[in-house]
Scaffold this motif. Structure first.
Motif, PDB file in Angstrom:
ATOM      1  N   ALA A  49     -33.010  79.557  -7.633  1.00  0.00           N
ATOM      2  CA  ALA A  49     -33.488  78.238  -8.056  1.00  0.00           C
ATOM      3  C   ALA A  49     -32.406  77.491  -8.842  1.00  0.00           C
ATOM      4  O   ALA A  49     -32.192  76.288  -8.644  1.00  0.00           O
ATOM      5  N   ILE A  50     -31.708  78.218  -9.725  1.00  0.00           N
ATOM      6  CA  ILE A  50     -30.646  77.593 -10.520  1.00  0.00           C
ATOM      7  C   ILE A  50     -29.537  77.080  -9.598  1.00  0.00           C
ATOM      8  O   ILE A  50     -29.097  75.928  -9.698  1.00  0.00           O
ATOM      9  N   ILE A  51     -29.075  77.948  -8.698  1.00  0.00           N
ATOM     10  CA  ILE A  51     -27.969  77.584  -7.805  1.00  0.00           C
ATOM     11  C   ILE A  51     -28.361  76.431  -6.884  1.00  0.00           C
ATOM     12  O   ILE A  51     -27.612  75.465  -6.709  1.00  0.00           O
ATOM     13  N   ILE A  52     -29.544  76.521  -6.287  1.00  0.00           N
ATOM     14  CA  ILE A  52     -29.976  75.490  -5.344  1.00  0.00           C
ATOM     15  C   ILE A  52     -30.177  74.149  -6.041  1.00  0.00           C
ATOM     16  O   ILE A  52     -29.747  73.104  -5.534  1.00  0.00           O
ATOM     17  N   SER A  53     -30.810  74.147  -7.200  1.00  0.00           N
ATOM     18  CA  SER A  53     -31.048  72.885  -7.903  1.00  0.00           C
ATOM     19  C   SER A  53     -29.740  72.226  -8.316  1.00  0.00           C
ATOM     20  O   SER A  53     -29.571  71.004  -8.189  1.00  0.00           O
ATOM     21  N   VAL A  54     -28.779  73.037  -8.779  1.00  0.00           N
ATOM     22  CA  VAL A  54     -27.485  72.499  -9.203  1.00  0.00           C
ATOM     23  C   VAL A  54     -26.687  71.984  -8.004  1.00  0.00           C
ATOM     24  O   VAL A  54     -26.142  70.865  -8.036  1.00  0.00           O
ATOM     25  N   VAL A  55     -26.612  72.776  -6.949  1.00  0.00           N
ATOM     26  CA  VAL A  55     -25.820  72.388  -5.777  1.00  0.00           C
ATOM     27  C   VAL A  55     -26.430  71.168  -5.081  1.00  0.00           C
ATOM     28  O   VAL A  55     -25.723  70.202  -4.752  1.00  0.00           O
ATOM     29  N   ILE A  58     -27.179  80.510   8.625  1.00  0.00           N
ATOM     30  CA  ILE A  58     -26.083  81.472   8.430  1.00  0.00           C
ATOM     31  C   ILE A  58     -26.598  82.762   7.818  1.00  0.00           C
ATOM     32  O   ILE A  58     -26.280  83.865   8.270  1.00  0.00           O
ATOM     33  N   PHE A  59     -27.398  82.648   6.756  1.00  0.00           N
ATOM     34  CA  PHE A  59     -27.920  83.854   6.115  1.00  0.00           C
ATOM     35  C   PHE A  59     -28.911  84.579   7.019  1.00  0.00           C
ATOM     36  O   PHE A  59     -29.035  85.800   6.956  1.00  0.00           O
ATOM     37  N   GLY A  60     -29.619  83.811   7.860  1.00  0.00           N
ATOM     38  CA  GLY A  60     -30.545  84.441   8.803  1.00  0.00           C
ATOM     39  C   GLY A  60     -29.844  85.338   9.802  1.00  0.00           C
ATOM     40  O   GLY A  60     -30.453  86.269  10.354  1.00  0.00           O
ATOM     41  N   ALA A  61     -28.559  85.081  10.050  1.00  0.00           N
ATOM     42  CA  ALA A  61     -27.787  85.887  11.007  1.00  0.00           C
ATOM     43  C   ALA A  61     -27.151  87.110  10.359  1.00  0.00           C
ATOM     44  O   ALA A  61     -26.524  87.925  11.040  1.00  0.00           O
ATOM     45  N   THR A  62     -27.297  87.241   9.047  1.00  0.00           N
ATOM     46  CA  THR A  62     -26.725  88.402   8.345  1.00  0.00           C
ATOM     47  C   THR A  62     -27.798  89.464   8.135  1.00  0.00           C
ATOM     48  O   THR A  62     -28.977  89.258   8.406  1.00  0.00           O
ATOM     49  N   SER A  63     -27.376  90.592   7.567  1.00  0.00           N
ATOM     50  CA  SER A  63     -28.321  91.677   7.294  1.00  0.00           C
ATOM     51  C   SER A  63     -29.265  91.341   6.148  1.00  0.00           C
ATOM     52  O   SER A  63     -30.318  91.964   5.991  1.00  0.00           O
ATOM     53  N   TYR A  64     -28.876  90.330   5.331  1.00  0.00           N
ATOM     54  CA  TYR A  64     -29.738  89.934   4.199  1.00  0.00           C
ATOM     55  C   TYR A  64     -30.899  89.048   4.635  1.00  0.00           C
ATOM     56  O   TYR A  64     -31.916  88.976   3.955  1.00  0.00           O
ATOM     57  N   LYS A  65     -30.733  88.351   5.734  1.00  0.00           N
ATOM     58  CA  LYS A  65     -31.753  87.496   6.338  1.00  0.00           C
ATOM     59  C   LYS A  65     -32.026  86.207   5.561  1.00  0.00           C
ATOM     60  O   LYS A  65     -32.319  85.172   6.154  1.00  0.00           O
ATOM     61  N   THR A  66     -31.945  86.248   4.243  1.00  0.00           N
ATOM     62  CA  THR A  66     -32.219  85.041   3.448  1.00  0.00           C
ATOM     63  C   THR A  66     -31.185  84.883   2.345  1.00  0.00           C
ATOM     64  O   THR A  66     -30.587  85.860   1.872  1.00  0.00           O
ATOM     65  N   MET A  67     -31.008  83.650   1.912  1.00  0.00           N
ATOM     66  CA  MET A  67     -30.118  83.346   0.802  1.00  0.00           C
ATOM     67  C   MET A  67     -30.638  84.002  -0.478  1.00  0.00           C
ATOM     68  O   MET A  67     -29.860  84.477  -1.310  1.00  0.00           O
ATOM     69  N   HIS A  68     -31.958  84.017  -0.648  1.00  0.00           N
ATOM     70  CA  HIS A  68     -32.558  84.617  -1.846  1.00  0.00           C
ATOM     71  C   HIS A  68     -32.158  86.084  -1.978  1.00  0.00           C
ATOM     72  O   HIS A  68     -31.773  86.541  -3.054  1.00  0.00           O
ATOM     73  N   ALA A  69     -32.266  86.832  -0.880  1.00  0.00           N
ATOM     74  CA  ALA A  69     -31.947  88.259  -0.921  1.00  0.00           C
ATOM     75  C   ALA A  69     -30.478  88.484  -1.252  1.00  0.00           C
ATOM     76  O   ALA A  69     -30.129  89.406  -2.000  1.00  0.00           O
ATOM     77  N   PHE A  70     -29.602  87.625  -0.708  1.00  0.00           N
ATOM     78  CA  PHE A  70     -28.171  87.752  -0.972  1.00  0.00           C
ATOM     79  C   PHE A  70     -27.872  87.483  -2.443  1.00  0.00           C
ATOM     80  O   PHE A  70     -27.154  88.257  -3.096  1.00  0.00           O
ATOM     81  N   ILE A  71     -28.405  86.389  -2.976  1.00  0.00           N
ATOM     82  CA  ILE A  71     -28.158  86.031  -4.381  1.00  0.00           C
ATOM     83  C   ILE A  71     -28.716  87.104  -5.303  1.00  0.00           C
ATOM     84  O   ILE A  71     -28.078  87.486  -6.295  1.00  0.00           O
ATOM     85  N   TYR A  72     -29.891  87.608  -4.987  1.00  0.00           N
ATOM     86  CA  TYR A  72     -30.494  88.630  -5.840  1.00  0.00           C
ATOM     87  C   TYR A  72     -29.641  89.900  -5.844  1.00  0.00           C
ATOM     88  O   TYR A  72     -29.468  90.539  -6.892  1.00  0.00           O
ATOM     89  N   SER A  73     -29.091  90.248  -4.687  1.00  0.00           N
ATOM     90  CA  SER A  73     -28.306  91.482  -4.573  1.00  0.00           C
ATOM     91  C   SER A  73     -26.914  91.349  -5.182  1.00  0.00           C
ATOM     92  O   SER A  73     -26.430  92.258  -5.865  1.00  0.00           O
ATOM     93  N   PHE A  74     -26.258  90.199  -4.952  1.00  0.00           N
ATOM     94  CA  PHE A  74     -24.857  90.048  -5.336  1.00  0.00           C
ATOM     95  C   PHE A  74     -24.627  89.252  -6.611  1.00  0.00           C
ATOM     96  O   PHE A  74     -23.525  89.270  -7.149  1.00  0.00           O
ATOM     97  N   VAL A  75     -25.636  88.553  -7.087  1.00  0.00           N
ATOM     98  CA  VAL A  75     -25.462  87.755  -8.297  1.00  0.00           C
ATOM     99  C   VAL A  75     -26.423  88.184  -9.390  1.00  0.00           C
ATOM    100  O   VAL A  75     -26.009  88.634 -10.470  1.00  0.00           O
ATOM    101  N   GLN A  76     -27.706  88.070  -9.118  1.00  0.00           N
ATOM    102  CA  GLN A  76     -28.686  88.303 -10.173  1.00  0.00           C
ATOM    103  C   GLN A  76     -28.710  89.740 -10.657  1.00  0.00           C
ATOM    104  O   GLN A  76     -28.675  89.997 -11.867  1.00  0.00           O
ATOM    105  N   THR A  77     -28.743  90.693  -9.737  1.00  0.00           N
ATOM    106  CA  THR A  77     -28.815  92.105 -10.146  1.00  0.00           C
ATOM    107  C   THR A  77     -27.592  92.546 -10.941  1.00  0.00           C
ATOM    108  O   THR A  77     -27.731  93.162 -12.011  1.00  0.00           O
TER     109      THR A  77
END
Length: 432
Positions: free
Chosen positions: A144-150, A198-217
């Protein structure tokens, strides 16, 4: 170190710290999170109401259906914080650029749900589309932070570059404003559609899952590391020592991390599940009230011989007990006062270390992640965090503060008392 050297260091530090604290990005994020205070506070009090540690109370609210009503409130406050912060941060960030916040807020909402996974289930022979709630709460806060800012920044950038549809002057301002944001809005939405694909074509499937795995956690790993917290809050006290509001500087960086941690903590507490974190903003606020200097204020109030420190104790003790440290910090003063530098800079670290160790070994329960309430006195703030044991630890830490501060206070008080006595004798001599 000479006074000139200290002033030179302060002058060098202040512009950089102020730049970090007052940047548009930092102000937009922290301002947005502060704007969400009514919702976050409601979620905190609702969780406390639901989980008040009295079995008879829990039985009563469950049997009368009150608990289910309160749970609905928690669902759309604590478990809805990603959407709340999405709205408030987009609004706050747009205002930093003197732009109307309506369209940026709408774009942020649309872009957030574009990248949010949906599922289609067949119920009674009808296709029902649903959105997983897991990304609407604590797990989705960084998204939410990243999306609202961008989304907000891109919209403002394209608009200020003149990528707009300009209407004749005869067109009403409301219509003209809507059309001026048409092209930037389209561009932002299309960009996020590409991001979603783009994220749908990756193993994460969603931007949320990617951000949670690589940023938030990973960031929450830093926020959950007691060593990093001790270093950060010691640095904050060093900044305070040089007259810079260290707490605001540190929170301008770590507030998103701590907010996500406390949101997860509060959600688990509301659901009666094991609490996932030990640290967080609630942890720091509970155990470092008034810069861990309440004991110093009590020493002045109870034991000072000099009028200087006795008066200061009377003025600063009550505010300190309610978490207001400015009368103590600037009245003593503790700023640039090497006489009190050691306890002032390091007492927070001592308090946090003791609280962390006692929590880890299980003598004190984990704090519930309640939103810190400005002006809430110690003991009460401990009870808000879910246990009388936390309140007892707060009191014990204040007693420890008195022990640590005592030799520094005693020396300063004796010197002030001797000076007052000499001045008193001099005044009598002059009078005679």
């Amino acid at each position: 170190m000479s006074k000139f050297d200290i002033q030179a260091i302060t002058k060098r530090l202040a512009p950089t710290m102020n730049k970090i604290q007052k940047s548009k990005l930092t102000s937009g994020i922290t301002g947005g999170m502060m704007s969400a205070l009514p919702v976050t506070l409601f979620g905190s009090f609702a969780a406390l109401f639901l989980n008040f540690p009295i079995p008879a109370w829990k039985t009563f609210i469950s049997s009368n259906g009150i608990a289910s009503v309160v749970n609905t409130g928690i669902l759309f406050s604590t478990n809805f914080l990603a959407i709340v912060f999405l709205l408030t941060i987009a609004c706050s960030y747009a205002k930093q650029y003197k732009e109307d916040a309506t369209i940026p807020v709408l774009l942020s909402v649309v872009c957030f749900f574009i990248v949010t996974p949906i599922s289609v289930n067949k119920i009674n022979n009808a296709n029902v589309t649903s959105i997983p709630v897991e990304w609407l709460g604590a797990k989705g806060i960084f998204s939410a932070i990243i999306i609202s800012v961008v989304a907000t920044r891109l919209y403002i950038y394209f608009k200020q570059k003149g990528w707009t549809i300009k209407m004749p002057s005869s067109v009403p301002p409301v219509v003209s404003t809507s059309f001026s944001g048409l092209v930037p809005g389209f561009i932002v939405i299309i960009l996020f559609l590409f991001v979603s694909g783009i994220f749908g074509a990756t193993s994460y499937k969603t931007m949320h899952a990617f951000i949670y795995s690589f940023v938030q956690t990973p960031l929450q790993g830093v926020g959950g590391n007691i060593i990093s917290i001790i270093l950060l809050w010691t640095f904050a006290q060093i900044l305070w020592f040089f007259g810079i509001h260290g707490t605001l500087v540190i929170y301008s960086v770590v507030l998103p991390i701590f907010t996500a941690m406390d949101a997860a903590q509060l959600a688990a507490y509301s659901a009666g599940q094991p609490l996932p974190n030990i640290t967080g903003r609630a942890f720091v606020s509970t155990y470092t009230m008034s810069a861990s200097a309440i004991g110093f204020a009590l020493l002045m109030l109870l034991f000072a011989k000099s009028k200087q420190y006795k008066t200061l104790g009377k003025l600063s003790t009550v505010p300190a007990l309610f978490g207001i440290s400015e009368p103590l910090v600037f009245g003593t003063p503790l700023v640039l006062n090497f006489r009190f530098a050691i306890p002032f800079i390091f007492m927070n670290a001592i308090s946090l270390t003791i609280a962390y160790v006692l929590t880890v070994i299980g003598l004190v329960p984990r704090v519930a992640g309640m939103q810190p309430v400005s002006g809430m006195p110690i003991i009460f703030s401990g009870l808000m965090e879910g246990s009388w044991k936390i309140s007892v630890l707060q009191v014990l830490l204040v007693l420890l503060q008195m022990v640590v501060w005592y030799p520094f206070f005693k020396k300063a008080d004796n010197e002030a008392y001797e000076t007052e006595q000499k001045n008193s004798v001099s005044e009598k001599t002059v009078t005679v």
